[in-house]
Design a protein around this motif. Structure first.
Motif, PDB file in Angstrom:
ATOM      1  N   UNK A 100       0.838  -1.216   0.000  1.00  0.00           N
ATOM      2  CA  UNK A 100       0.000   0.000   0.000  1.00  0.00           C
ATOM      3  C   UNK A 100       0.863   1.252   0.000  1.00  0.00           C
ATOM      4  N   UNK A 101       1.956   1.192   0.740  1.00  0.00           N
ATOM      5  CA  UNK A 101       2.883   2.330   0.801  1.00  0.00           C
ATOM      6  C   UNK A 101       3.437   2.615  -0.597  1.00  0.00           C
ATOM      7  N   UNK A 102       3.784   1.541  -1.276  1.00  0.00           N
ATOM      8  CA  UNK A 102       4.360   1.669  -2.619  1.00  0.00           C
ATOM      9  C   UNK A 102       3.323   2.175  -3.622  1.00  0.00           C
ATOM     10  N   UNK A 103       2.122   1.633  -3.535  1.00  0.00           N
ATOM     11  CA  UNK A 103       1.106   1.957  -4.552  1.00  0.00           C
ATOM     12  C   UNK A 103       0.338   3.238  -4.280  1.00  0.00           C
ATOM     13  N   UNK A 104       0.215   3.606  -2.993  1.00  0.00           N
ATOM     14  CA  UNK A 104      -0.648   4.764  -2.670  1.00  0.00           C
ATOM     15  C   UNK A 104       0.058   5.891  -1.926  1.00  0.00           C
ATOM     16  N   UNK A 105       1.352   5.718  -1.606  1.00  0.00           N
ATOM     17  CA  UNK A 105       2.100   6.799  -0.961  1.00  0.00           C
ATOM     18  C   UNK A 105       2.004   6.785   0.553  1.00  0.00           C
ATOM     19  N   UNK A 106       2.647   7.778   1.162  1.00  0.00           N
ATOM     20  CA  UNK A 106       2.790   7.781   2.625  1.00  0.00           C
ATOM     21  C   UNK A 106       1.566   8.295   3.372  1.00  0.00           C
ATOM     22  N   UNK A 107       0.722   9.067   2.705  1.00  0.00           N
ATOM     23  CA  UNK A 107      -0.442   9.609   3.429  1.00  0.00           C
ATOM     24  C   UNK A 107      -1.507  10.093   2.473  1.00  0.00           C
ATOM     25  N   UNK A 108      -2.692  10.367   3.005  1.00  0.00           N
ATOM     26  CA  UNK A 108      -3.792  10.803   2.126  1.00  0.00           C
ATOM     27  C   UNK A 108      -3.895  12.325   2.045  1.00  0.00           C
ATOM     28  N   UNK A 109      -3.311  13.006   2.986  1.00  0.00           N
ATOM     29  CA  UNK A 109      -3.317  14.468   3.067  1.00  0.00           C
ATOM     30  C   UNK A 109      -4.723  15.070   3.002  1.00  0.00           C
ATOM     31  N   UNK A 110      -5.695  14.329   3.539  1.00  0.00           N
ATOM     32  CA  UNK A 110      -7.027  14.941   3.512  1.00  0.00           C
ATOM     33  C   UNK A 110      -8.074  14.196   4.308  1.00  0.00           C
ATOM     34  N   UNK A 111      -9.182  14.872   4.518  1.00  0.00           N
ATOM     35  CA  UNK A 111     -10.320  14.309   5.251  1.00  0.00           C
ATOM     36  C   UNK A 111     -11.027  13.235   4.413  1.00  0.00           C
ATOM     37  N   UNK A 112     -11.691  12.353   5.115  1.00  0.00           N
ATOM     38  CA  UNK A 112     -12.488  11.319   4.435  1.00  0.00           C
ATOM     39  C   UNK A 112     -13.547  11.919   3.515  1.00  0.00           C
ATOM     40  N   UNK A 113     -14.067  13.096   3.876  1.00  0.00           N
ATOM     41  CA  UNK A 113     -15.144  13.659   3.049  1.00  0.00           C
ATOM     42  C   UNK A 113     -14.611  14.532   1.909  1.00  0.00           C
ATOM     43  N   UNK A 114     -13.293  14.693   1.827  1.00  0.00           N
ATOM     44  CA  UNK A 114     -12.716  15.412   0.680  1.00  0.00           C
ATOM     45  C   UNK A 114     -11.860  14.433  -0.120  1.00  0.00           C
ATOM     46  N   UNK A 115     -10.549  14.596  -0.061  1.00  0.00           N
ATOM     47  CA  UNK A 115      -9.676  13.745  -0.878  1.00  0.00           C
ATOM     48  C   UNK A 115      -9.144  12.524  -0.139  1.00  0.00           C
ATOM     49  N   UNK A 116      -9.595  12.281   1.108  1.00  0.00           N
ATOM     50  CA  UNK A 116      -8.944  11.253   1.930  1.00  0.00           C
ATOM     51  C   UNK A 116      -9.603   9.882   1.943  1.00  0.00           C
ATOM     52  N   UNK A 117     -10.523   9.629   1.019  1.00  0.00           N
ATOM     53  CA  UNK A 117     -11.081   8.269   0.955  1.00  0.00           C
ATOM     54  C   UNK A 117     -10.487   7.534  -0.238  1.00  0.00           C
ATOM     55  N   UNK A 118      -9.750   6.450   0.041  1.00  0.00           N
ATOM     56  CA  UNK A 118      -9.187   5.593  -1.000  1.00  0.00           C
ATOM     57  C   UNK A 118      -9.965   4.277  -0.964  1.00  0.00           C
ATOM     58  N   UNK A 119      -9.769   3.465  -1.994  1.00  0.00           N
ATOM     59  CA  UNK A 119     -10.445   2.158  -2.006  1.00  0.00           C
ATOM     60  C   UNK A 119     -10.157   1.374  -0.727  1.00  0.00           C
ATOM     61  N   UNK A 120      -8.927   1.537  -0.217  1.00  0.00           N
ATOM     62  CA  UNK A 120      -8.514   0.820   0.990  1.00  0.00           C
ATOM     63  C   UNK A 120      -9.390   1.153   2.203  1.00  0.00           C
ATOM     64  N   UNK A 121      -9.787   2.420   2.330  1.00  0.00           N
ATOM     65  CA  UNK A 121     -10.637   2.809   3.465  1.00  0.00           C
ATOM     66  C   UNK A 121     -11.997   2.126   3.352  1.00  0.00           C
ATOM     67  N   UNK A 122     -12.492   2.083   2.116  1.00  0.00           N
ATOM     68  CA  UNK A 122     -13.808   1.444   1.913  1.00  0.00           C
ATOM     69  C   UNK A 122     -13.695  -0.058   2.173  1.00  0.00           C
ATOM     70  N   UNK A 123     -12.594  -0.649   1.699  1.00  0.00           N
ATOM     71  CA  UNK A 123     -12.408  -2.092   1.921  1.00  0.00           C
ATOM     72  C   UNK A 123     -12.305  -2.385   3.431  1.00  0.00           C
ATOM     73  N   UNK A 124     -11.611  -1.523   4.161  1.00  0.00           N
ATOM     74  CA  UNK A 124     -11.491  -1.730   5.615  1.00  0.00           C
ATOM     75  C   UNK A 124     -12.870  -1.657   6.281  1.00  0.00           C
ATOM     76  N   UNK A 125     -13.681  -0.714   5.851  1.00  0.00           N
ATOM     77  CA  UNK A 125     -15.025  -0.606   6.454  1.00  0.00           C
ATOM     78  C   UNK A 125     -15.880  -1.825   6.069  1.00  0.00           C
ATOM     79  N   UNK A 126     -15.712  -2.315   4.846  1.00  0.00           N
ATOM     80  CA  UNK A 126     -16.417  -3.549   4.443  1.00  0.00           C
ATOM     81  C   UNK A 126     -15.935  -4.727   5.298  1.00  0.00           C
TER      82      UNK A 126
END
Ligand code: PMP
Length: 401
Positions: free
Chosen positions: A71-97
């Motif tokens: 994940x570090x390699x493919x998506x970088x070190x951080x999201x730099x944003x809130x979940x309701x702006x730029x901070x939701x990645x597929x990984x966050x959704x998969x974790x909630x699932x």
């Protein structure tokens, strides 16, 4: 003269300054290197870690490390944003699932820490006309969630369902239509005792109150598939909201809340500790997801409880004043004087054992504790070494006769 904003901390500063500097200070421990979930180099000395809440030893699990690295390699070190702006990645959704699947629940929300999960859920759910009724021994994050919100706060005696019933009865007589949220913990972190969830939740339901259980110290540890104490006690149907953390048995950082309430997802829009903070980094999300999958089907729980029994029984047999019940991976020795507790802690460190020195306000009833939290990754040899050092140092400083 301008008022010194720090004046109110003078006694704290004085107390802290009385402690020795460097390696003998229990509040400034720093790990030089971490060898494994149960060993680190501290002050140049190989040390057994017996107070890290790393219940499943997941911090060095091979599959979790690989998932995080990818994940570090493919998506970088951080999201730099809130979940309701730029901070939701597929990984966050998969974790909630994954959480929904783990808890067999309709809804799951991930927060950046367990502390924020409690702040957010308690402060947002309970509004000015509502009540939050909490166990007196609640964790700071529960108290702070109460302080942040606008509800009326009522405390009941620790684990006392009759006292809870009385408190709720009084609220209902005064306010028949108020919303009420009862907040308890599955395992209480300082003494490791379990909540009698059935009795407490039954009292809550009798008065039409919602029940929130913080399973921070019990996810992974209790229940057939590691959902916590409510699962262990067969009372999940009585729980409306489960809060937890990824910072203990899941081996990383982050918090969550799961629920079947049909309107639960509105919290993504109104819960300030969810909206106004950056989301968890992709590597953390990936290792948490993998750890949850592993924990669900793990047989590490058996080993963890064997380890816990070995230490708790050993301490009791040696004649220590143990505050713990031996019900959970937490073991704690009660020490009368704080100075003795500090000396005990220092000597344990010099003998290569790290435990938590737990003192007020972190402890209930003003107790001073030498607190251990065990891991499934501890070997019996390590447990025996910890026990041996507790006994030897206890005799040396007069805690044990
Ligand atoms: N609830 C309880 C009962 C806890 O013990 C803790 C952590 N000590 C938290 C919540 C907060 O968890 P986190 O470390 O994820 O902020």
């Amino acid at each position: 003269m301008t008022l010194d904003l720090f004046e109110k901390f003078n006694s704290t500063i004085e107390n802290f300054n009385q402690l020795p500097k460097g390696e003998l200070n229990p509040f400034t421990v720093s790990m030089d290197a971490v060898i494994s979930p149960t060993q680190a180099i501290i002050n140049g000395r190989e040390t057994i870690l017996a107070g890290t809440n790393n219940y499943m030893g997941m911090t060095y699990n091979k599959e979790c490390l690989e998932a995080a690295e990818l994940a570090l390699k493919n998506f970088g070190t951080g999201t730099t944003g809130s979940r309701v702006l730029n901070g939701t990645y597929n990984g966050h959704i998969k974790l909630e699932e994954t959480l929904k699947d783990f808890y067999d629940c309709d809804h799951a929300i991930v927060f950046s820490t367990g502390y924020q999960a409690n702040l957010g859920i308690i402060a947002t759910l309970a509004g000015p006309k509502d009540y939050v009724v909490i166990d007196a021994d609640s964790h700071a994050s529960i108290y702070d969630g109460c302080a942040m919100g606008n509800a009326t706060i009522v405390r009941f005696n620790h684990n006392d369902h009759e006292n809870l019933d009385k408190r709720l009865d009084r609220i209902r007589r005064k306010d028949p239509d108020a919303g009420i949220l009862v907040v308890i913990e599955g395992v209480y972190s300082m003494l490791g005792d379990l909540a009698p969830i059935k009795e407490l939740a039954t009292a809550a339901k009798k008065h039409n109150a919602y029940v929130l259980v913080d399973e921070a110290h019990s996810i992974g540890v209790f229940g057939a598939t590691g959902r916590g104490v409510a699962q262990e006690q067969g009372v999940e149907h009585l729980v409306d909201f489960t809060v937890g953390t990824f910072s203990k048995s899941v081996g990383t950082v982050g918090g969550y809340c799961v629920s079947n309430h049909p309107k639960f997802d509105v919290l993504r829009l109104v819960c300030r500790p969810y909206v106004f903070t950056a989301s968890l980094p992709p590597s953390v999300i990936a290792s948490a997801t993998k750890a949850l999958e592993l924990i669900k089907n793990s047989n590490l729980r058996t080993k963890l409880l064997e380890n816990s029994k070995r230490l708790n029984d050993g301490l009791s047999d040696a004649g220590f004043n143990v505050g713990t019940t031996g019900q959970s991976p937490i073991a704690a020795i009660i020490i009368d004087q704080q100075d003795t507790a500090i000396a005990y802690w220092q000597k344990m460190m010099q003998n290569g054992v790290y435990v938590n020195l737990a003192v007020p306000p972190a402890t209930p009833n003003g107790l001073n504790l030498m607190r251990c939290s065990l891991s499934a990754a501890h070997s019996f040899e390590q447990i025996d070494y910890i026990l041996e050092k507790f006994i030897a140092v206890g005799k040396e400083i007069g805690v044990l006769k």
